[in-house]
Design a protein around this motif. Structure first.
Motif: not given
Length: 208
Positions: A186-208
């Protein structure tokens, strides 16, 4: 609070049998057995199309079961590893993994760290990433997940609240390029009232 359920900078309390038993009790409570509560989280993971993934801190294997069959879990709690193997996953303790055939450079398409970073200090999460990044191919993904406010308060072993900025800082320190951050389910504000709301971050390793 049980003596073994307390914050620890290195996350040692999550390696105990007491912590395994607590998590197993929470995840097998009657209403979670009746309702498909994990379905949205598994769907979200599948849609990321991570490919062969190394699930660091795999716990009971609840997300590992949603990943491609050749994915691998690793956890410092041997009870979690036994449970994950029992549900058909490939899983190792931290020491076992480093001595296994799967500990091969560039072997994985992605690293998953779900509900790991909030349990440890900055030095430890960096050490964890630097230990496993060599097994991620160039250009591979690193996906991190942490709880929002209510979820953070729900576990006595949580050490640091890890929001989008904190996760971005982890990525930056470890030379990962952030591609996307989002709140789920759910949207970010729901994290205060919904136990299972999560932050997700997707990143990538460089090509070297």
């Amino acid at each position: 609070m049980h003596e073994q359920l307390r914050p620890d900078e290195k996350g040692a309390t999550t390696s105990t049998e007491v912590y395994h038993d607590r998590l197993l009790d929470l995840q097998t409570i009657w209403w979670k057995r009746l309702l498909p509560v994990q379905a949205p989280f598994r769907f979200d993971l599948r849609r990321l199309k991570l490919g062969r993934t190394l699930d660091i801190g795999c716990g009971l294997g609840r997300l590992l079961t949603a990943l491609p069959d050749d994915s691998v879990g690793v956890d410092h709690n041997p009870e979690f590893v036994r449970h994950a193997r029992g549900v058909g996953c490939i899983a190792y303790t931290s020491d076992e993994f480093l001595q296994s055939k799967d500990a091969t450079p560039d072997r994985f398409d992605a690293l998953l760290l779900a509900h790991v970073a909030e349990h440890v200090d900055a030095d430890t999460i960096d050490t964890i990433l630097q230990t496993y990044l060599p097994f991620l191919r160039a250009g591979g993904a690193v996906h991190m997940v942490t709880p929002q406010e209510w979820g953070y308060r729900s576990d006595p072993t949580h050490l640091n609240f890890m929001d989008f900025q904190a996760l971005s800082d982890i990525a930056r320190r470890n030379s990962l390029a952030v591609e996307r951050s989002y709140s789920f389910p759910f949207p970010r504000w729901c994290g205060r009232v919904f136990k299972y709301n999560e932050f997700h971050l997707h990143a990538r390793k460089g090509a070297g």
